[in-house]
Design a protein around this motif. Structure first.
Motif, PDB file in Angstrom:
ATOM      1  N   ARG A  17      36.015  46.666  48.827  1.00 26.24           N
ATOM      2  CA  ARG A  17      37.384  47.093  49.060  1.00 26.24           C
ATOM      3  C   ARG A  17      37.848  46.816  50.493  1.00 26.24           C
ATOM      4  NH1 ARG A  17      39.719  51.667  46.039  1.00 26.24           N
ATOM      5  NH2 ARG A  17      38.773  51.601  44.005  1.00 26.24           N
ATOM      6  N   LYS A  25      40.708  41.559  46.240  1.00 22.99           N
ATOM      7  CA  LYS A  25      41.790  42.415  45.785  1.00 22.99           C
ATOM      8  C   LYS A  25      42.174  43.424  46.848  1.00 22.99           C
ATOM      9  CE  LYS A  25      40.967  42.085  40.907  1.00 22.99           C
ATOM     10  NZ  LYS A  25      40.435  42.720  39.722  1.00 22.99           N
ATOM     11  N   VAL A  26      43.417  43.857  46.795  1.00 21.16           N
ATOM     12  CA  VAL A  26      43.821  44.944  47.676  1.00 21.16           C
ATOM     13  C   VAL A  26      43.930  46.191  46.801  1.00 21.16           C
ATOM     14  CG1 VAL A  26      45.078  43.438  49.260  1.00 21.16           C
ATOM     15  CG2 VAL A  26      46.277  44.477  47.345  1.00 21.16           C
ATOM     16  N   HIS A 299      30.730  27.763  34.195  1.00 18.27           N
ATOM     17  CA  HIS A 299      31.259  28.934  33.489  1.00 18.27           C
ATOM     18  C   HIS A 299      32.340  28.499  32.510  1.00 18.27           C
ATOM     19  CE1 HIS A 299      33.567  28.360  37.233  1.00 18.27           C
ATOM     20  NE2 HIS A 299      34.604  28.566  36.452  1.00 18.27           N
ATOM     21  N   LYS A 313      39.526  35.567  31.515  1.00 16.80           N
ATOM     22  CA  LYS A 313      38.575  35.844  32.615  1.00 16.80           C
ATOM     23  C   LYS A 313      37.391  34.878  32.527  1.00 16.80           C
ATOM     24  CE  LYS A 313      40.276  39.737  34.406  1.00 16.80           C
ATOM     25  NZ  LYS A 313      40.102  40.805  35.362  1.00 16.80           N
ATOM     26  N   PRO A 314      36.810  34.515  33.682  1.00 17.31           N
ATOM     27  CA  PRO A 314      35.653  33.605  33.651  1.00 17.31           C
ATOM     28  C   PRO A 314      34.317  34.326  33.402  1.00 17.31           C
ATOM     29  CG  PRO A 314      36.370  33.982  35.924  1.00 17.31           C
ATOM     30  CD  PRO A 314      37.270  34.809  35.051  1.00 17.31           C
ATOM     31  N   TYR A 315      33.446  33.698  32.653  1.00 15.38           N
ATOM     32  CA  TYR A 315      32.092  34.216  32.407  1.00 15.38           C
ATOM     33  C   TYR A 315      31.098  33.058  32.381  1.00 15.38           C
ATOM     34  CZ  TYR A 315      34.472  38.516  31.611  1.00 15.38           C
ATOM     35  OH  TYR A 315      35.247  39.618  31.830  1.00 15.38           O
ATOM     36  N   THR A 316      29.856  33.355  32.806  1.00 12.30           N
ATOM     37  CA  THR A 316      28.829  32.318  32.907  1.00 12.30           C
ATOM     38  C   THR A 316      27.848  32.452  31.754  1.00 12.30           C
ATOM     39  OG1 THR A 316      29.017  32.666  35.272  1.00 12.30           O
ATOM     40  CG2 THR A 316      27.170  31.309  34.522  1.00 12.30           C
ATOM     41  N   GLY A 347      38.438  48.583  33.740  1.00  9.58           N
ATOM     42  CA  GLY A 347      38.821  47.168  33.836  1.00  9.58           C
ATOM     43  C   GLY A 347      39.852  46.791  32.794  1.00  9.58           C
ATOM     44  N   PHE A 349      39.905  43.608  31.080  1.00 10.75           N
ATOM     45  CA  PHE A 349      39.418  42.716  30.028  1.00 10.75           C
ATOM     46  C   PHE A 349      38.178  43.254  29.307  1.00 10.75           C
ATOM     47  CE2 PHE A 349      37.216  38.922  28.455  1.00 10.75           C
ATOM     48  CZ  PHE A 349      38.256  38.240  27.856  1.00 10.75           C
ATOM     49  N   THR A 509      31.403  30.163  42.571  1.00 16.10           N
ATOM     50  CA  THR A 509      32.744  30.779  42.566  1.00 16.10           C
ATOM     51  C   THR A 509      33.517  30.168  41.405  1.00 16.10           C
ATOM     52  OG1 THR A 509      33.357  29.111  44.149  1.00 16.10           O
ATOM     53  CG2 THR A 509      32.970  31.309  45.019  1.00 16.10           C
ATOM     54  N   ALA A 510      34.719  30.675  41.155  1.00  7.14           N
ATOM     55  CA  ALA A 510      35.513  30.133  40.041  1.00  7.14           C
ATOM     56  C   ALA A 510      36.124  28.817  40.456  1.00  7.14           C
ATOM     57  CB  ALA A 510      36.611  31.097  39.659  1.00  7.14           C
TER      58      ALA A 510
HETATM   59  P1  FAD Z   1      39.078  44.307  36.309  1.00  8.77           P
HETATM   60  O1  FAD Z   1      40.376  44.721  35.705  1.00  8.77           O
HETATM   61  O2  FAD Z   1      39.054  43.073  37.111  1.00  8.77           O
HETATM   62  O3  FAD Z   1      38.497  45.522  37.123  1.00  8.77           O
HETATM   63  C1  FAD Z   1      37.125  45.608  37.517  1.00  8.77           C
HETATM   64  C2  FAD Z   1      36.917  46.876  38.345  1.00  8.77           C
HETATM   65  O4  FAD Z   1      37.628  46.785  39.567  1.00  8.77           O
HETATM   66  C3  FAD Z   1      37.411  48.130  37.635  1.00  8.77           C
HETATM   67  O5  FAD Z   1      36.536  49.176  37.950  1.00  8.77           O
HETATM   68  C4  FAD Z   1      38.786  48.316  38.220  1.00  8.77           C
HETATM   69  O6  FAD Z   1      39.185  49.661  38.182  1.00  8.77           O
HETATM   70  C5  FAD Z   1      38.577  47.825  39.656  1.00  8.77           C
HETATM   71  N1  FAD Z   1      39.816  47.238  40.221  1.00  8.77           N
HETATM   72  C6  FAD Z   1      40.559  46.240  39.686  1.00  8.77           C
HETATM   73  N2  FAD Z   1      41.568  45.927  40.514  1.00  8.77           N
HETATM   74  C7  FAD Z   1      41.456  46.745  41.577  1.00  8.77           C
HETATM   75  C8  FAD Z   1      42.194  46.895  42.771  1.00  8.77           C
HETATM   76  N3  FAD Z   1      43.223  46.127  43.062  1.00  8.77           N
HETATM   77  N4  FAD Z   1      41.795  47.860  43.651  1.00  8.77           N
HETATM   78  C9  FAD Z   1      40.730  48.613  43.376  1.00  8.77           C
HETATM   79  N5  FAD Z   1      39.972  48.500  42.274  1.00  8.77           N
HETATM   80  C10 FAD Z   1      40.338  47.585  41.393  1.00  8.77           C
HETATM   81  N6  FAD Z   1      31.141  39.053  34.902  1.00  8.77           N
HETATM   82  C11 FAD Z   1      30.151  39.340  34.033  1.00  8.77           C
HETATM   83  O7  FAD Z   1      29.964  40.517  33.678  1.00  8.77           O
HETATM   84  N7  FAD Z   1      29.352  38.349  33.533  1.00  8.77           N
HETATM   85  C12 FAD Z   1      29.505  37.046  33.878  1.00  8.77           C
HETATM   86  O8  FAD Z   1      28.781  36.171  33.380  1.00  8.77           O
HETATM   87  C13 FAD Z   1      30.543  36.723  34.800  1.00  8.77           C
HETATM   88  N8  FAD Z   1      30.745  35.447  35.181  1.00  8.77           N
HETATM   89  C14 FAD Z   1      31.723  35.172  36.090  1.00  8.77           C
HETATM   90  C15 FAD Z   1      31.880  33.849  36.498  1.00  8.77           C
HETATM   91  C16 FAD Z   1      32.813  33.548  37.460  1.00  8.77           C
HETATM   92  C17 FAD Z   1      32.984  32.109  37.905  1.00  8.77           C
HETATM   93  C18 FAD Z   1      33.590  34.566  38.017  1.00  8.77           C
HETATM   94  C19 FAD Z   1      34.583  34.249  39.090  1.00  8.77           C
HETATM   95  C20 FAD Z   1      33.471  35.874  37.586  1.00  8.77           C
HETATM   96  C21 FAD Z   1      32.534  36.183  36.618  1.00  8.77           C
HETATM   97  N9  FAD Z   1      32.385  37.484  36.143  1.00  8.77           N
HETATM   98  C22 FAD Z   1      31.367  37.776  35.282  1.00  8.77           C
HETATM   99  C23 FAD Z   1      33.374  38.536  36.456  1.00  8.77           C
HETATM  100  C24 FAD Z   1      34.491  38.559  35.362  1.00  8.77           C
HETATM  101  O9  FAD Z   1      35.236  37.357  35.417  1.00  8.77           O
HETATM  102  C25 FAD Z   1      35.493  39.709  35.510  1.00  8.77           C
HETATM  103  O10 FAD Z   1      36.018  39.713  36.789  1.00  8.77           O
HETATM  104  C26 FAD Z   1      34.875  41.063  35.179  1.00  8.77           C
HETATM  105  O11 FAD Z   1      34.357  41.044  33.863  1.00  8.77           O
HETATM  106  C27 FAD Z   1      35.864  42.231  35.306  1.00  8.77           C
HETATM  107  O12 FAD Z   1      36.895  42.094  34.403  1.00  8.77           O
HETATM  108  P2  FAD Z   1      37.826  43.297  33.927  1.00  8.77           P
HETATM  109  O13 FAD Z   1      39.160  42.683  33.594  1.00  8.77           O
HETATM  110  O14 FAD Z   1      37.189  44.110  32.870  1.00  8.77           O
HETATM  111  O15 FAD Z   1      37.947  44.213  35.190  1.00  8.77           O
END
Ligand code: FAD
Ligand code: NAP
Length: 510
Positions: A17, A25-26, A299, A313-316, A347, A349, A509-510
């Protein structure tokens, strides 16, 4: 820019943070999460101020809307009033304001070209640009000034087709030798045939509406020494085809890969298995009419519709286990793709993904990423630094490297987590270390219980200097690092301080 679902996400108590990294993220105000945004877009409120009317926007008009309280942005010829979105933007208002009153396409593409802004911002659509934006000389967006393939010594691939009574074979002549089964993706949907071949950083596309029906399964063969790809389709009826079919969008184009839109196919959820208290192993099945293999270190993007809005969203992808032998090339009938995914209750997604039932569908994109397997050539020391789910790219690397790189003397993984409970596949890692003496694993915890007598804290010089000991002064080394963005940034700084060169470090990275 509009990094709507950004990949760096600070957990509530995380140091992430306080990161100052441009893409982090902010903290958002209460009631300003992406889910709140989706709710607002469904509320029927007039978000453009135009009462649903779409207008043609001139360049002069666009320029006028350049303030926080009145901000329009153009992306790919469409203009959005992003004023109501400001407070919801995970990258912060200032990041969004960088494109205020102008064409933000290039900025957007630099950060998240995969984000489905059309869906996220559809209620903010003001209209189309009336005329093409004139861009001052020397300011061309990156995508338009990229070297042509010819400049990089690549000649455009070509294709041909031939038939027997029962088969139609489509041949792509890539004119390059370093291609394999990973280099080609084939999708057959309702007789629309799409084959995309990746040649260095370029993409060659065959896109044809077939003139006759074919069966859904087909075979793909790559003749590496001549750079030829053969796709053999099975006719539904044994009749002679007079022509292959009609040409569809972007057929026979050869363009930089980054300019090719992401293509998705629907995959079925086959199983979902708990791995830790918050992380699950998802198994998806590709449609029978798809040939797609995700190369090591790359990914894909998963797409789901959440509350009526498409979210990406990206996943590997990983292998199903660390202990199964790596199968290379993956058998053509290998249709399964595995993911280790951490579910964040707050989250956007992952809760949606977690709610899917076995048999439900998720859209999966073609792979992306810049890891090159050639980095393994003559490699002696491989060091892996992973934090949390940043472990995912390391899975296929471990599965490939240990049995396939004869020069390899040592592989070491340093795995950073908060608590012991968070460690993904701990027992598999320990078994692998027992089975293969070249492999060692060390766990480092940032929030351990008092019983933990292993390493503690965040990535630090003390951890790294001891861990990254080369086999010999001249040994060829590769260090792979993946995790939260600030973890990667900090890690790279420390690696440079320890005199590792850029070529010796690969960050995911992405
Ligand atoms: P988000 O909505 O992004 O939130 C995640 C957490 O952060 C939550 O607890 C939310 O409350 C908090 N949050 C969100 N925004 C803010 C904010 N502005 N301020 C404070 N807190 C905040 N993930 C995996 O699990 N497996 C993988 O294989 C994987 N591969 C990836 C590959 C790449 C290239 C990249 C870049 C990322 C990868 N990720 C992976 C991460 C994945 O893409 C998602 O970011 C992750 O699953 C979170 O998604 P979400 O939408 O559920 O959560
Ligand atoms: P997490 O559990 O929040 O954190 C894992 C470890 O990293 C914890 O020990 C944590 O310490 C530490 N850490 C966090 N921020 C740090 C910082 N600024 N400096 C040093 N250490 C730090 O991790 P997660 O929730 O699994 O998240 C994994 C991340 O990896 C996500 O950001 C995801 O996008 C990324 N990822 C990227 C890829 C890729 O290919 N690019 C693939 C998979 C995952 P604390 O206890 O202090 O938080």
């Amino acid at each position: 820019m509009l990094n709507i679902p950004s990949q760096a996400f600070p957990a509530p108590s995380s140091q992430q943070r306080v990161s100052s990294g441009g893409r982090s993220k902010v903290p958002l105000k209460q009631g300003r999460s992406l889910m709140d945004w989706i709710r607002l877009t469904k509320s029927g409120k007039d978000l453009t101020g135009l009462k649903g009317r779409l207008i043609e926007v001139t360049e002069e008009e666009l320029k006028k809307h350049n303030k926080k309280e009145d901000c329009w942005i153009c992306i790919r010829g469409f203009v959005y009033n992003v004023t109501p979105y400001m407070e919801y933007h995970p990258g912060g208002e200032d990041e969004l304001m960088r494109a205020a009153g102008s064409d933000g396409t290039d900025l957007f593409d630099q950060v998240h070209r995969w984000v489905n802004y059309e869906s996220m911002l559809k209620e903010c659509l003001v209209g189309r640009m009336a005329v093409k934006l004139t861009i001052p000389k020397g300011m061309l967006p990156k995508s338009q000034v990229t070297d042509t393939p010819a400049k990089e010594g690549l000649s455009s691939p070509s294709y041909d087709w031939f038939q027997t009574d029962s088969l139609v074979t489509i041949v792509i002549y890539t004119k390059q030798k370093d291609i394999n089964l990973d280099s080609v993706i084939v999708d057959l949907q309702d007789n629309s045939f799409r084959a995309e071949a990746t040649i260095k950083d370029y993409s060659y596309l065959i896109h044809i509406g077939l003139s006759h029906e074919v069966q859904e399964d087909f075979s793909v063969r790559v003749i590496e020494n001549v750079g030829k790809i053969e796709i053999v389709l099975k006719k539904k009826e044994d009749i002679s085809w007079k022509f292959l079919g009609h040409l569809l969008e972007n057929h026979n184009s050869f363009i930089p890969k980054k300019d090719r839109g992401l293509y998705y196919r629907k995959c079925q959820l086959i199983s979902k298995e708990e791995v830790t208290h918050d992380t699950k192993l998802f198994c998806l099945m590709m449609p029978p009419s798809t040939h797609l293999q995700v190369p090591i270190g790359q990914h894909v993007y998963l797409k789901l519709t959440i509350s009526g809005t498409e979210i990406v969203k990206p996943y590997t992808p990983v292998s199903d286990s660390l202990l199964s032998e790596f199968k290379e090339p993956v058998l053509p009938n290998n249709k399964y793709i595995y993911f280790l995914i951490k579910i964040y209750p707050a989250g956007l997604f992952t809760p949606g993904l977690d709610h899917l039932q076995i048999g439900d569908f998720v859209s999966v994109s073609s792979p992306e990423g810049n890891f090159e397997i050639s980095k393994f050539q003559e490699l002696e020391d491989l060091f892996l630094l992973a934090a949390g789910t940043g472990f995912t790219p390391m899975v296929k690397i471990l599965n490939y490297a240990l049995p396939n790189i004869p020069s390899l003397r040592k592989v070491k993984l340093m795995f950073f987590n908060k608590t012991e409970e968070d460690i993904i596949w701990r027992s598999q890692l320990e078994k692998l270390a027992f089975k293969d003496k070249r492999f060692d694993v060390e766990f480092v915890l940032s929030a351990p219980t008092s019983e933990w007598n292993g390493k503690q804290g965040h990535i630090s010089p003390a951890h790294l200097s001891e861990f990254l000991r080369r086999n010999s002064e001249k040994s060829k080394v590769l260090i792979c690092i993946c995790g939260p963005v600030p973890f990667i940034e900090q890690g790279i700084r420390l690696l440079h301080d320890l005199n590792f060169s850029k070529e010796e470090i690969h960050s995911f990275t992405a």
